[in-house]
Design an enzyme around this catalytic site. Structure first.
Site, PDB file in Angstrom:
ATOM      1  N   THR A 148     -25.066  49.109 -23.197  1.00 51.95           N
ATOM      2  CA  THR A 148     -25.950  48.566 -24.383  1.00 51.95           C
ATOM      3  C   THR A 148     -27.655  49.066 -25.096  1.00 51.95           C
ATOM      4  O   THR A 148     -27.990  49.825 -24.236  1.00 51.95           O
ATOM      5  CB  THR A 148     -26.190  47.074 -24.443  1.00 51.95           C
ATOM      6  OG1 THR A 148     -27.457  47.188 -23.356  1.00 51.95           O
ATOM      7  CG2 THR A 148     -24.924  46.325 -23.599  1.00 51.95           C
ATOM      8  N   ASP A 149     -28.176  49.146 -26.246  1.00 54.03           N
ATOM      9  CA  ASP A 149     -28.761  49.328 -27.058  1.00 54.03           C
ATOM     10  C   ASP A 149     -29.723  48.098 -27.118  1.00 54.03           C
ATOM     11  O   ASP A 149     -29.909  47.087 -26.018  1.00 54.03           O
ATOM     12  CB  ASP A 149     -28.277  49.777 -28.997  1.00 54.03           C
ATOM     13  CG  ASP A 149     -28.287  48.548 -29.314  1.00 54.03           C
ATOM     14  OD1 ASP A 149     -28.117  47.612 -28.972  1.00 54.03           O
ATOM     15  OD2 ASP A 149     -27.297  48.572 -30.561  1.00 54.03           O
ATOM     16  N   LEU A 150     -30.925  48.339 -27.751  1.00 55.57           N
ATOM     17  CA  LEU A 150     -31.840  46.906 -26.779  1.00 55.57           C
ATOM     18  C   LEU A 150     -32.106  45.689 -27.818  1.00 55.57           C
ATOM     19  O   LEU A 150     -32.298  44.693 -27.166  1.00 55.57           O
ATOM     20  CB  LEU A 150     -33.316  48.000 -28.171  1.00 55.57           C
ATOM     21  CG  LEU A 150     -33.608  49.246 -27.660  1.00 55.57           C
ATOM     22  CD1 LEU A 150     -35.196  49.448 -28.579  1.00 55.57           C
ATOM     23  CD2 LEU A 150     -34.301  49.088 -26.194  1.00 55.57           C
TER      24      LEU A 150
END
Length: 157
Positions: free
Chosen positions: A30-32
């Site tokens: 995932t990203d942030l």
């Protein structure tokens, strides 16, 4: 001594012409914001394709080690429809839609339950170590033709 089938990586399974490969979304995917970073869908699809081919009887490693060639992705059309998030249980469904002497086209979807998140049409060509396209083994083509014929949406197209 390990028991057969115990402590082995998940390889998915065939349900008719469909190969079904479960994956879980981990933090590293995932990203942030906790949403799956878009290239990671391609990773899920690659794992599913590799296991689908292995289960079907396509020994890519033996072909590569014998110097006969390896698959290279030569065309990819991907559509992103909805996001996956941290800890989601996903399913990658792969079906062979076309096969020619030197290439195979595989349609793949990534789903969360009944929601289709991503789908792609992936064309892989068998290439020699020199990078030139080569014919796939006849046994591989026969496997692909059986899978295409077993797919009610493709077999009669």
């Amino acid at each position: 001594m390990a028991q057969p089938g115990i402590d082995q990586p998940a390889a998915g399974r065939f349900d008719g012409a469909e190969h079904r490969f479960p994956v879980r979304v981990y933090f590293e995917d995932t990203d942030l914001s906790g949403v799956v970073y878009h290239p990671n869908y391609l990773r899920y699809m690659e794992r599913a394709r590799s296991d689908m081919l292995r289960i079907a009887g396509i020994d890519q490693r033996a072909a590569h080690e014998a110097g006969d060639g390896a698959y290279a992705i030569v065309d990819l059309a991907i559509r992103y429809r909805a996001p996956a998030r941290l800890d989601d249980a996903l399913l990658v469904v792969s079906t062979v839609t076309r096969a020619s002497p030197a290439s195979v086209v595989i349609h793949q979807t990534v789903r969360r339950g009944t929601v289709e998140l991503t789908d792609a049409d992936v064309t892989a060509a068998l290439v020699a170590p020199s990078g030139r396209p080569v014919r796939q083994p006849r046994a591989w083509l026969a496997i692909y033709q059986r899978l295409i014929a077993a797919n009610p949406t493709e077999g009669n197209a």
